[in-house]
Design a protein around this motif. Structure first.
Motif, PDB file in Angstrom:
ATOM      1  N   LEU A 338       0.844  -1.247   0.006  1.00 11.86           N
ATOM      2  CA  LEU A 338      -0.152  -0.020  -0.118  1.00 11.86           C
ATOM      3  C   LEU A 338       0.766   1.234   0.005  1.00 11.86           C
ATOM      4  O   LEU A 338       1.791   1.254   0.887  1.00 11.86           O
ATOM      5  CB  LEU A 338      -0.813  -0.037   1.091  1.00 11.86           C
ATOM      6  CG  LEU A 338      -2.078   0.849   1.254  1.00 11.86           C
ATOM      7  CD1 LEU A 338      -2.914   0.624   0.186  1.00 11.86           C
ATOM      8  CD2 LEU A 338      -2.738   1.128   2.679  1.00 11.86           C
ATOM      9  N   SER A 339       0.517   2.097  -0.851  1.00 12.10           N
ATOM     10  CA  SER A 339       1.404   3.307  -0.935  1.00 12.10           C
ATOM     11  C   SER A 339       0.652   4.769  -1.055  1.00 12.10           C
ATOM     12  O   SER A 339      -0.411   4.477  -1.622  1.00 12.10           O
ATOM     13  CB  SER A 339       2.311   3.362  -2.351  1.00 12.10           C
ATOM     14  OG  SER A 339       1.667   3.177  -3.511  1.00 12.10           O
ATOM     15  N   ALA A 340       0.996   5.771  -0.530  1.00 15.36           N
ATOM     16  CA  ALA A 340       0.593   7.003  -0.474  1.00 15.36           C
ATOM     17  C   ALA A 340       0.920   7.642  -2.017  1.00 15.36           C
ATOM     18  O   ALA A 340       2.412   7.490  -2.131  1.00 15.36           O
ATOM     19  CB  ALA A 340       0.927   7.895   0.411  1.00 15.36           C
ATOM     20  N   PHE A 355       5.190   6.680  -2.177  1.00 14.76           N
ATOM     21  CA  PHE A 355       5.678   5.958  -0.937  1.00 14.76           C
ATOM     22  C   PHE A 355       4.999   4.900  -0.153  1.00 14.76           C
ATOM     23  O   PHE A 355       4.017   5.364   0.336  1.00 14.76           O
ATOM     24  CB  PHE A 355       5.962   7.254  -0.030  1.00 14.76           C
ATOM     25  CG  PHE A 355       6.925   6.627   1.145  1.00 14.76           C
ATOM     26  CD1 PHE A 355       8.303   6.617   0.983  1.00 14.76           C
ATOM     27  CD2 PHE A 355       6.311   6.587   2.211  1.00 14.76           C
ATOM     28  CE1 PHE A 355       9.111   6.023   2.376  1.00 14.76           C
ATOM     29  CE2 PHE A 355       6.913   6.049   3.381  1.00 14.76           C
ATOM     30  CZ  PHE A 355       8.340   6.025   3.514  1.00 14.76           C
ATOM     31  N   GLY A 356       5.701   3.518  -0.339  1.00 18.56           N
ATOM     32  CA  GLY A 356       4.871   2.492   0.538  1.00 18.56           C
ATOM     33  C   GLY A 356       5.616   1.328   0.906  1.00 18.56           C
ATOM     34  O   GLY A 356       6.938   1.485   0.942  1.00 18.56           O
ATOM     35  N   ARG A 357       4.903   0.229   1.417  1.00 17.69           N
ATOM     36  CA  ARG A 357       5.489  -0.667   1.965  1.00 17.69           C
ATOM     37  C   ARG A 357       4.605  -1.847   1.768  1.00 17.69           C
ATOM     38  O   ARG A 357       3.433  -1.761   1.829  1.00 17.69           O
ATOM     39  CB  ARG A 357       5.465  -0.600   3.646  1.00 17.69           C
ATOM     40  CG  ARG A 357       6.437  -1.383   4.144  1.00 17.69           C
ATOM     41  CD  ARG A 357       6.225  -1.392   5.721  1.00 17.69           C
ATOM     42  NE  ARG A 357       7.059  -2.086   6.473  1.00 17.69           N
ATOM     43  CZ  ARG A 357       8.365  -2.397   6.684  1.00 17.69           C
ATOM     44  NH1 ARG A 357       9.018  -1.186   6.532  1.00 17.69           N
ATOM     45  NH2 ARG A 357       9.045  -3.322   7.276  1.00 17.69           N
ATOM     46  N   ASN A 358       5.229  -3.031   1.642  1.00 11.84           N
ATOM     47  CA  ASN A 358       4.449  -4.366   1.309  1.00 11.84           C
ATOM     48  C   ASN A 358       4.020  -4.802   2.746  1.00 11.84           C
ATOM     49  O   ASN A 358       4.600  -4.610   3.790  1.00 11.84           O
ATOM     50  CB  ASN A 358       5.471  -5.212   0.716  1.00 11.84           C
ATOM     51  CG  ASN A 358       5.797  -5.240  -0.696  1.00 11.84           C
ATOM     52  OD1 ASN A 358       5.044  -4.515  -1.497  1.00 11.84           O
ATOM     53  ND2 ASN A 358       6.941  -5.650  -1.187  1.00 11.84           N
ATOM     54  N   PHE A 369      10.771  -0.517   2.776  1.00 12.28           N
ATOM     55  CA  PHE A 369       9.932   0.542   2.082  1.00 12.28           C
ATOM     56  C   PHE A 369      10.188   0.796   0.616  1.00 12.28           C
ATOM     57  O   PHE A 369      11.469   0.246   0.238  1.00 12.28           O
ATOM     58  CB  PHE A 369      10.156   1.937   2.644  1.00 12.28           C
ATOM     59  CG  PHE A 369       9.369   2.464   4.046  1.00 12.28           C
ATOM     60  CD1 PHE A 369       8.037   2.484   4.297  1.00 12.28           C
ATOM     61  CD2 PHE A 369      10.105   2.034   5.286  1.00 12.28           C
ATOM     62  CE1 PHE A 369       7.490   2.543   5.501  1.00 12.28           C
ATOM     63  CE2 PHE A 369       9.861   2.090   6.468  1.00 12.28           C
ATOM     64  CZ  PHE A 369       8.410   2.459   6.550  1.00 12.28           C
ATOM     65  N   TYR A 370       9.193   1.081  -0.131  1.00 11.31           N
ATOM     66  CA  TYR A 370       9.548   1.196  -1.821  1.00 11.31           C
ATOM     67  C   TYR A 370       9.010   2.664  -2.014  1.00 11.31           C
ATOM     68  O   TYR A 370       8.270   3.323  -1.410  1.00 11.31           O
ATOM     69  CB  TYR A 370       9.056   0.202  -2.455  1.00 11.31           C
ATOM     70  CG  TYR A 370       7.405   0.102  -2.408  1.00 11.31           C
ATOM     71  CD1 TYR A 370       6.727   0.777  -3.297  1.00 11.31           C
ATOM     72  CD2 TYR A 370       6.893  -0.984  -1.759  1.00 11.31           C
ATOM     73  CE1 TYR A 370       5.294   0.704  -3.352  1.00 11.31           C
ATOM     74  CE2 TYR A 370       5.656  -0.999  -1.529  1.00 11.31           C
ATOM     75  CZ  TYR A 370       4.561  -0.548  -2.314  1.00 11.31           C
ATOM     76  OH  TYR A 370       3.413  -0.388  -2.381  1.00 11.31           O
ATOM     77  N   TYR A 389       9.464   4.180 -12.483  1.00 11.50           N
ATOM     78  CA  TYR A 389      10.901   3.492 -12.013  1.00 11.50           C
ATOM     79  C   TYR A 389      10.561   3.298 -10.410  1.00 11.50           C
ATOM     80  O   TYR A 389      10.002   4.125  -9.868  1.00 11.50           O
ATOM     81  CB  TYR A 389      11.939   4.175 -12.221  1.00 11.50           C
ATOM     82  CG  TYR A 389      13.207   3.825 -11.738  1.00 11.50           C
ATOM     83  CD1 TYR A 389      13.717   2.475 -12.352  1.00 11.50           C
ATOM     84  CD2 TYR A 389      14.256   4.302 -10.907  1.00 11.50           C
ATOM     85  CE1 TYR A 389      14.832   2.073 -12.378  1.00 11.50           C
ATOM     86  CE2 TYR A 389      15.465   3.763 -10.564  1.00 11.50           C
ATOM     87  CZ  TYR A 389      15.762   2.507 -11.205  1.00 11.50           C
ATOM     88  OH  TYR A 389      16.918   1.750 -11.076  1.00 11.50           O
ATOM     89  N   LYS A 390      11.012   2.245  -9.838  1.00 11.99           N
ATOM     90  CA  LYS A 390      10.839   1.550  -8.695  1.00 11.99           C
ATOM     91  C   LYS A 390      12.312   1.536  -7.824  1.00 11.99           C
ATOM     92  O   LYS A 390      13.198   0.881  -8.146  1.00 11.99           O
ATOM     93  CB  LYS A 390       9.937   0.577  -8.521  1.00 11.99           C
ATOM     94  CG  LYS A 390       9.600   0.045  -6.990  1.00 11.99           C
ATOM     95  CD  LYS A 390       8.428  -1.327  -7.076  1.00 11.99           C
ATOM     96  CE  LYS A 390       8.047  -1.663  -5.625  1.00 11.99           C
ATOM     97  NZ  LYS A 390       7.093  -2.697  -5.746  1.00 11.99           N
TER      98      LYS A 390
END
Length: 411
Positions: A338-340, A355-358, A369-370, A389-390
């Motif tokens: 889930l990312s903002a 900006f998110g995290r699994n 974080f990714y 790009y990630k």
């Protein structure tokens, strides 16, 4: 000296191409015509010494800290009577061609770049002076990549260039400038400039090249004078400002894919895996339209990465010296997060930052974080092109995100 002579010749050609165009129409009052713009600019820059190669561990045996580029650009502004002309009266968008030098022809080359770009006014300082921005996004080619065995050039072993691993690299640039309009057809600008070159982790090495510097340019308008000279009180009222909450919502569904290279440490030794690994992803991203420039929301991100957690399934070293793996289970290659999301909206293009995290995953490579950065280009009604790009934990390159999306709801 050769690079400098080529640089000067390219800039002179760009300037000549701009100068020989048909004279501008001047202060035309026709609000139904597109305003065209031909521009040239030069960008002397400083190379950020992010790798030892730039700090002196190269064939020249000296620090590499200077670069430069010359640009020829064509852009247009929408007619002031059009929807986009009323909503974004100072925006312009188009295509550009650039030539770059890093003053190390044998190891890096002098790559060219073809790109799309967009700019607009951020603040009006006086009747003729404004503070503007511009971003560029495209493909650069003609690099001299890492070549330790002389496969690409038998006359030169390019084994110290550990920053560029491919002939083709993405080109990303953003600039902020003061823009002066001394007369109706002319625009002069000066400001700061930041550039990043990278292959998106499609092959190694991929340390990338980053530069920071100046930009000096001139452009000439052809066609009617745009409505950018209107004061804010004359601009149209945004229709969606009166919409209810649900009417401001849109839903972007994006499907993307890419190939990526994989490097890892095993028994304290670095290895680069053979071939490419597939990446597939799905984003479901509801967004709330705050105003004409900005959307914000959350995104459900599902990604399959064939290379994830390979380090936990090493089979050994083969007879050819390459590292071998057992295939990880699907649960260690699939992550759901889930990312903002924040999205800057302009005509045709939108820039989305995430900006998110699994929260559903297995294995350490999918933890943490990714971050995502993506450009969306409208193609037809709700259909758009997605190029992104990630990153992982802000610094580790992960993968490209190349695909298409469909926007439901508020367009």
């Amino acid at each position: 000296m050769t690079d400098i002579r080529i640089f000067i010749k390219f800039f002179l050609i760009c300037a000549l191409a701009s100068a020989v165009m048909t004279p501008a129409e001047g202060h035309s009052a026709d609000s139904t015509k597109i305003t065209h713009r031909i521009g040239v600019n030069v960008r002397p820059s400083f190379i950020v010494p992010s790798h030892k190669f730039f700090r002196g561990e190269n064939a020249l045996g000296k620090r590499l800290d200077k670069s430069g580029s010359a640009h020829l650009q064509y852009s247009f502004s929408f007619p002031e009577s059009s929807h986009f002309g009323k909503m974004y009266p100072t925006s312009y968008q188009g295509i550009g061609l650039a030539w770059n030098t890093f003053f190390d022809q044998e190891e890096i080359g002098s790559p060219a770049a073809v790109y799309v770009f967009q700019g607009a006014r951020l603040a009006r300082l006086s009747r003729k002076l404004s503070f503007d921005y511009e971003w560029n996004f495209g493909l650069s080619f003609g690099w001299h990549p890492y070549d330790p065995y002389g496969d690409l050039n038998p006359n030169f072993i390019n084994d110290k260039n550990l920053v560029v691993g491919s002939r083709l690299n993405a080109y990303i640039n953003v600039g902020f400038m003061l823009t002066w309009r001394p007369a109706a057809p002319w625009v002069l600008s000066a400001g700061i400039d930041m550039t990043h070159f990278s292959n998106g982790n499609t092959c190694y090495p991929n340390s990338g090249v980053n530069t920071v510097g100046m930009r000096l340019g001139a452009a000439r308008l052809f066609g009617p004078v745009a409505s950018s000279e209107l004061t804010p009180k004359h601009r149209p009222v945004e229709a969606f400002s009166r919409k209810r909450f649900t009417q401001r919502l849109s839903y972007d569904v994006i499907l993307y894919g890419a190939g990526r290279a994989k490097g890892l440490m095993w028994n304290d030794t670095p290895y680069i895996s053979e071939g490419k690994f597939a990446v597939l992803g799905l984003n479901i991203n509801p967004l709330y339209r705050v105003n004409k420039f900005f959307r914000a929301g959350l995104s459900l991100d599902i990604q399959y990465d064939e290379s994830a957690n390979l380090g936990e399934h090493v089979a050994g070293i083969g007879d050819d010296g390459n590292i071998k793996f057992f295939r990880p289970p699907l649960s260690e290659q699939l992550g759901t997060g889930l990312s903002a999301r924040a999205e800057f909206v302009m005509p045709i293009f939108s820039v989305n930052i995430g900006f998110g995290r699994n929260f559903i995953y297995k294995g350490k490579e999918l933890s943490g974080f990714y971050q995502t950065l993506a450009l969306k280009a409208d193609l037809y009604k709700g259909l758009f092109l997605h190029i992104g790009y990630k990153l992982h934990d802000f610094h580790d390159p992960n993968n490209l995100m190349l695909g298409f999306g469909w926007r439901f709801g508020n367009k």
